[in-house]
Write a protein that holds these residues in place. Structure first.
Motif, mmCIF file in Angstrom:
data_model
loop_
_atom_site.group_PDB
_atom_site.id
_atom_site.type_symbol
_atom_site.label_atom_id
_atom_site.label_comp_id
_atom_site.label_asym_id
_atom_site.label_seq_id
_atom_site.Cartn_x
_atom_site.Cartn_y
_atom_site.Cartn_z
ATOM 1 N N PHE A 326 -7.559 64.920 -5.868
ATOM 2 C CA PHE A 326 -6.537 63.682 -5.465
ATOM 3 C C PHE A 326 -7.187 61.894 -6.236
ATOM 4 O O PHE A 326 -7.311 61.819 -4.837
ATOM 5 C CB PHE A 326 -5.181 63.296 -5.727
ATOM 6 N N ARG A 327 -6.706 61.121 -6.742
ATOM 7 C CA ARG A 327 -7.169 59.708 -6.013
ATOM 8 C C ARG A 327 -5.463 58.685 -6.947
ATOM 9 O O ARG A 327 -5.499 58.720 -7.812
ATOM 10 C CB ARG A 327 -8.722 59.257 -6.232
ATOM 11 N N ALA A 328 -5.170 58.544 -5.679
ATOM 12 C CA ALA A 328 -4.099 57.216 -6.502
ATOM 13 C C ALA A 328 -4.618 56.091 -5.851
ATOM 14 O O ALA A 328 -4.629 55.320 -4.964
ATOM 15 C CB ALA A 328 -2.791 57.812 -5.647
ATOM 16 N N SER A 329 -4.633 55.043 -7.013
ATOM 17 C CA SER A 329 -4.803 54.003 -7.101
ATOM 18 C C SER A 329 -4.135 52.768 -7.176
ATOM 19 O O SER A 329 -2.888 52.793 -7.443
ATOM 20 C CB SER A 329 -6.272 53.064 -8.315
ATOM 21 N N LEU A 330 -3.630 52.471 -5.827
ATOM 22 C CA LEU A 330 -2.459 51.313 -5.381
ATOM 23 C C LEU A 330 -2.562 50.029 -5.795
ATOM 24 O O LEU A 330 -2.390 48.930 -4.542
ATOM 25 C CB LEU A 330 -2.128 51.493 -3.924
ATOM 26 N N TYR A 331 -2.915 49.520 -7.012
ATOM 27 C CA TYR A 331 -3.892 47.920 -7.110
ATOM 28 C C TYR A 331 -2.425 47.267 -6.994
ATOM 29 O O TYR A 331 -1.422 48.106 -7.086
ATOM 30 C CB TYR A 331 -4.278 47.916 -8.263
ATOM 31 N N ASN A 332 -2.300 45.660 -7.112
ATOM 32 C CA ASN A 332 -0.944 44.533 -7.215
ATOM 33 C C ASN A 332 -0.282 45.658 -7.650
ATOM 34 O O ASN A 332 0.643 45.393 -7.341
ATOM 35 C CB ASN A 332 -1.731 43.973 -7.299
ATOM 36 N N ALA A 333 -0.037 45.457 -9.586
ATOM 37 C CA ALA A 333 0.579 46.117 -10.027
ATOM 38 C C ALA A 333 1.641 47.367 -9.712
ATOM 39 O O ALA A 333 2.840 47.560 -9.760
ATOM 40 C CB ALA A 333 0.265 46.670 -11.759
ATOM 41 N N ILE A 334 1.215 48.187 -8.971
ATOM 42 C CA ILE A 334 2.013 49.693 -8.083
ATOM 43 C C ILE A 334 2.675 49.234 -7.508
ATOM 44 O O ILE A 334 2.305 47.603 -6.385
ATOM 45 C CB ILE A 334 0.750 50.414 -7.379
ATOM 46 N N SER A 335 4.229 49.541 -7.769
ATOM 47 C CA SER A 335 5.033 49.188 -6.387
ATOM 48 C C SER A 335 5.230 49.871 -4.954
ATOM 49 O O SER A 335 4.638 51.158 -5.690
ATOM 50 C CB SER A 335 6.687 48.960 -6.968
ATOM 51 N N VAL A 336 5.609 49.701 -4.138
ATOM 52 C CA VAL A 336 6.175 50.669 -3.270
ATOM 53 C C VAL A 336 7.176 51.757 -3.657
ATOM 54 O O VAL A 336 6.616 52.643 -3.171
ATOM 55 C CB VAL A 336 7.222 49.806 -1.918
ATOM 56 N N GLU A 337 8.298 51.385 -4.651
ATOM 57 C CA GLU A 337 9.091 52.566 -5.337
ATOM 58 C C GLU A 337 7.963 53.891 -5.814
ATOM 59 O O GLU A 337 8.273 54.947 -5.786
ATOM 60 C CB GLU A 337 10.279 52.013 -5.940
ATOM 61 N N ASN A 338 6.996 53.555 -6.492
ATOM 62 C CA ASN A 338 6.158 53.899 -7.888
ATOM 63 C C ASN A 338 5.790 55.126 -6.048
ATOM 64 O O ASN A 338 5.418 56.506 -6.256
ATOM 65 C CB ASN A 338 4.848 52.676 -8.338
ATOM 66 N N VAL A 339 5.217 54.159 -5.355
ATOM 67 C CA VAL A 339 4.801 55.012 -4.341
ATOM 68 C C VAL A 339 5.104 56.193 -3.412
ATOM 69 O O VAL A 339 4.873 57.275 -3.103
ATOM 70 C CB VAL A 339 3.796 54.290 -3.332
ATOM 71 N N GLN A 340 6.350 55.753 -2.768
ATOM 72 C CA GLN A 340 7.344 56.747 -2.220
ATOM 73 C C GLN A 340 7.960 58.513 -4.319
ATOM 74 O O GLN A 340 8.155 59.087 -3.141
ATOM 75 C CB GLN A 340 9.032 55.394 -2.708
ATOM 76 N N GLN A 341 7.683 57.130 -5.484
ATOM 77 C CA GLN A 341 7.662 58.977 -6.028
ATOM 78 C C GLN A 341 7.172 58.765 -6.138
ATOM 79 O O GLN A 341 7.237 60.743 -6.083
ATOM 80 C CB GLN A 341 7.735 57.575 -7.885
ATOM 81 N N LEU A 342 5.484 59.245 -5.697
ATOM 82 C CA LEU A 342 4.380 60.019 -5.959
ATOM 83 C C LEU A 342 4.362 60.766 -4.714
ATOM 84 O O LEU A 342 4.010 61.722 -4.239
ATOM 85 C CB LEU A 342 3.328 59.358 -5.772
ATOM 86 N N ILE A 343 5.093 60.211 -3.589
ATOM 87 C CA ILE A 343 5.222 61.131 -2.101
ATOM 88 C C ILE A 343 6.326 61.760 -2.441
ATOM 89 O O ILE A 343 5.760 63.350 -2.061
ATOM 90 C CB ILE A 343 5.283 60.292 -1.075
ATOM 91 N N ALA A 344 7.485 61.847 -3.157
ATOM 92 C CA ALA A 344 8.572 62.637 -3.313
ATOM 93 C C ALA A 344 7.507 64.374 -4.094
ATOM 94 O O ALA A 344 8.350 65.103 -3.365
ATOM 95 C CB ALA A 344 9.396 62.017 -3.866
ATOM 96 N N ALA A 345 6.543 63.857 -4.790
ATOM 97 C CA ALA A 345 6.409 64.550 -5.997
ATOM 98 C C ALA A 345 6.128 65.417 -5.041
ATOM 99 O O ALA A 345 5.973 66.627 -5.032
ATOM 100 C CB ALA A 345 5.521 63.989 -7.215
#
Ligand SMILES: Cc1ncc(COP(=O)(O)O)c(C=O)c1O
Length: 353
Positions: A326-345
């Protein structure tokens, strides 16, 4: 809407897409679409001027630098650079830290000699290689500051009087650096800046005088600079979208952007490190803040987790085919909440196993 962690073309800030879509119908109340405004007209000249000013402001650069908006993507830069600055009997140094760095190196070999100053190829590019002393006779040193495919990033740069050139495609405007250490920086738009179709080049004006061979204007940095990026019809819409993103970055501030990027990356790496199921691919001290690469110990889990994530509106996390996982690209437009949703998954998936 889906949360898109793709490495590029990547997601842009929602407000940028909103404004861009409005400009397609009517640019600034002009009665014309942004798609039909003249590239040498007043409106586009103003767009270029503002975009160039913001690029320099956000990178902390002064008028010693020219800002160019070119076509041909990152790949053309791999060729344009040696075409312009490497004479047939001269040598350029390359740091081989990943696939794109390797491509840049191979293209340079068509124009002159190259010296590989460091390579992590035999270790599947899991770290940024050391580069040792930089020979002074090199025409330039090329590095790829963020390795999109392998998830590694430079956190220190060569100390040298030789001109430094960086492919910053997958990280430009994500952090504060002393950008004046570089003589030329290039970045494709489709990750952190705008839509595909335009490549941003920032070059020290004194470099422009070093052109080594006669070139068609379209392949010459000097000619492009002399024509303020409108030597031919530029991708007006892609440049306009880039301006909208630059305004968005400027409204937040590069330091706040960096802080948020660090927070996002720390959260995700922590989740990977805490997991029994997932593990990180890159060596810890070289882990990228932009592209987080991780795998499962059992490859059978890869497709199942991709499906699991997709059911939770998460897409674009499939690793590059040469790395897998897997590769999650965390460019500027990705929010902290988006990352939290990935972690929750990830955590929900792990619990089910
Ligand atoms: C660091 C880097 N450089 C260059 C490229 C190539 O860009 P393009 O497809 O525009 O040629 C990429 C593409 O992902 C990249 O990540």
């Amino acid at each position: 809407m889906l949360i898109n962690f793709d490495a590029g073309p990547a997601t842009l800030p929602r407000s940028v897409m909103q404004q861009a879509s409005e400009a397609i119908l009517d640019y600034n109340g002009s009665g014309l679409s942004i798609l039909e405004i003249a590239h040498r007209g007043k409106a586009f000249t103003a767009i270029l001027e503002e975009a160039n000013g913001l690029v320099k402001k956000l990178l902390g650069l002064d008028d010693d630098y020219a800002v160019l908006w070119l076509q041909g993507g990152g790949r053309l830069q791999f060729s344009m650079l040696p075409m312009n600055f490497l004479g047939t009997d001269e040598t350029a140094g390359y740091i081989e830290s990943g696939h794109w760095a390797e491509e840049a190196l191979h293209n340079a070999r068509l124009y002159g000699y190259t010296e590989v100053l460091g390579s992590s190829k035999t270790d599947q590019y899991t770290y940024i290689p050391d580069w040792g002393d930089i020979p002074e006779q090199l025409q330039y040193v090329h590095l790829t500051s963020n390795n999109t495919i392998y998830g590694t990033q430079f956190f220190r740069f060569p100390q040298t009087t030789v001109p430094l050139v960086a492919d910053m495609s997958s990280e430009l405007f994500s952090r504060r650096l002393d950008y004046s250490r570089f003589s030329l920086i290039y970045a494709v738009a489709q990750k952190n800046i705008g839509p595909a179709g335009v490549t941003l080049v920032v070059v020290r004006k004194s470099m422009l005088e070093r052109q080594k061979r006669e070139l068609p204007g379209i392949l010459s940095y000097k000619d492009e600079a002399a024509n303020n990026s409108v030597l031919n019809t530029p991708p007006v819409f892609a440049i306009y979208c880039s301006l909208l993103t630059l305004r968005w970055i400027d409204s937040i501030g590069i330091d706040a952007i960096e802080q948020r990027n660090r927070e996002k990356a720390n959260l995700l790496y922590q989740a990977v490190d805490d997991s029994q199921l997932f593990y990180g691919v890159a060596q810890k001290e070289h882990r990228s803040l932009m592209n987080v690469c991780f795998r499962t110990h059992d490859d059978n889990h890869t497709q199942t987790f991709l499906n699991f994530a997709r059911e939770r509106n998460i897409t674009g996390i499939k690793g590059h085919r040469s790395v897998g996982g897997f590769r999650a690209s965390l460019y500027n437009a990705i929010s902290v909440e988006n990352v939290q949703q990935l972690i929750a998954a990830m955590q929900a998936f792990e619990q089910q196993q």
